[in-house]
Enzyme design. Structure first.
Site, PDB file in Angstrom:
ATOM      1  CB  THR A 200      39.344  36.638  63.560  1.00 13.18           C
ATOM      2  OG1 THR A 200      39.350  37.900  62.869  1.00 13.18           O
ATOM      3  CG2 THR A 200      38.697  36.797  64.923  1.00 13.18           C
ATOM      4  CG  ASP A 201      43.313  37.722  58.490  1.00 13.80           C
ATOM      5  OD1 ASP A 201      43.026  36.638  57.940  1.00 13.80           O
ATOM      6  OD2 ASP A 201      43.785  38.681  57.868  1.00 13.80           O
ATOM      7  CG  LEU A 202      47.881  33.765  63.669  1.00 14.60           C
ATOM      8  CD1 LEU A 202      48.607  35.069  63.984  1.00 14.60           C
ATOM      9  CD2 LEU A 202      47.985  32.831  64.867  1.00 14.60           C
TER      10      LEU A 202
END
Length: 306
Positions: A200-202
């Site tokens: 979720t933090d790409l």
């Protein structure tokens, strides 16, 4: 081992309130954890028979020390205990180096990870934007796996947002808040919402060059989620290029389209999740008094809205 902890990292973590029930037990805040950090580093170096091999690096939540284990290069990552990183080791173990940095060892009680060493000087900020979006989209597809049962669930996140989102937080047009509430309510009811393991933090700084493959993802903040939820950070990062485009809507829609094409994602569904996530970002920015962050989030929301 205090020499391995840069003052810039101490400044970043000092004063933080405790989050969850981290390795030091309930109530461990940033200051207390920083006092323990040199001992934690020493214990992990001894446990895994590591030798420091260069200056430490850090983000806002973790210290990264280049090390050698025998003749092999690696990095030791020691994380300030916080909820988003609680299951990082489980996601990295599930990926097993396929699209993400390889996990060599983990000590969850100490929030310590031993990872393969990547090229910290080369991330996707060094590549043209269209190429960077294509690489990131390809990695999202590559990392797609069935969700792990231990992970936080997107359905819970969406329901919590709906429950706590007022009708019109200051600085966010009310029509977008209502649209986000409606979309989140509908999306949270879909049976497959929690089905996949999602990074979720790409974003562009969380993809590093590697020796065994061109690019690998780091720092996943994993969630059991819909893959479309993952795309928003690729829109709010490299913001100067949005400003320079003089057409934020067209520029951001192009980014989203490129990522979806290479990730194999439905563009309309991804746009819906991005709008919902950006309303959450805007709410947080307004709460913190982050006027620049609020402006960024509202600009993305407007670009995603019909």
């Amino acid at each position: 081992m205090s020499e391995l902890v840069p003052e810039t990292f101490r400044s970043a973590v000092a004063g933080r309130a405790a989050e969850g029930d981290g390795a030091g037990g309930p109530g461990e805040d940033g200051d207390r954890w920083l006092r323990r950090l040199p001992r934690l580093v020493a214990e992990l170096l001894e446990q895994w028979q590591l030798e420091p091999d260069g200056p430490s690096r850090h983000g806002v939540c973790a210290l990264v020390v280049p090390v050698r284990q025998g003749g092999a290069e690696a990095v030791l990552k020691v994380i300030w205990p916080h909820d988003e990183a609680r299951h990082e080791h489980l996601a990295l173990r599930a990926w097993d180096g396929d699209g993400a940095v390889r996990l060599l060892a983990a000590d969850p009680a100490r929030w310590g990870l031993l990872l393969e060493r990547l090229d910290a000087e080369r991330d996707l900020h060094t590549r043209p934007l269209d190429e960077a979006c294509a690489v990131a989209g390809g990695l999202l597809a590559h990392l797609d796996r069935p969700a792990l049962p231990q992970l936080p669930r997107l359905s819970d996140w969406a329901r919590n947002l709906v429950a706590h989102l007022p009708s019109g937080p200051e600085g966010i047009p009310r029509r977008f808040v209502e649209q986000a509430r409606s979309l989140a309510t509908d999306l949270a009811q879909e049976p497959a919402i929690d089905a996949r393991l999602v990074h979720t933090d790409l974003h562009y700084a969380n993809v590093l060059a590697a020796g065994r493959t061109p690019w690998l993802a780091i720092d996943p903040k994993p969630m059991a989620a819909d893959p479309g939820f993952a795309v928003a950070p690729l829109l709010w990062n490299r913001w100067a290029e949005v400003v320079a485009s003089h057409d934020a809507r067209r520029h951001l829609r192009r980014r989203l389209s490129l990522v979806c094409e290479h990730a194999g994602l439905d563009e309309d569904r991804t746009r819906a999740w991005t709008l919902v996530r950006e309303v959450a970002q805007a709410r947080w920015a307004a709460h913190c008094g982050d006027h620049a962050g609020l402006t960024t989030a509202v600009t993305v929301i407007k670009a995603m809205a019909d």
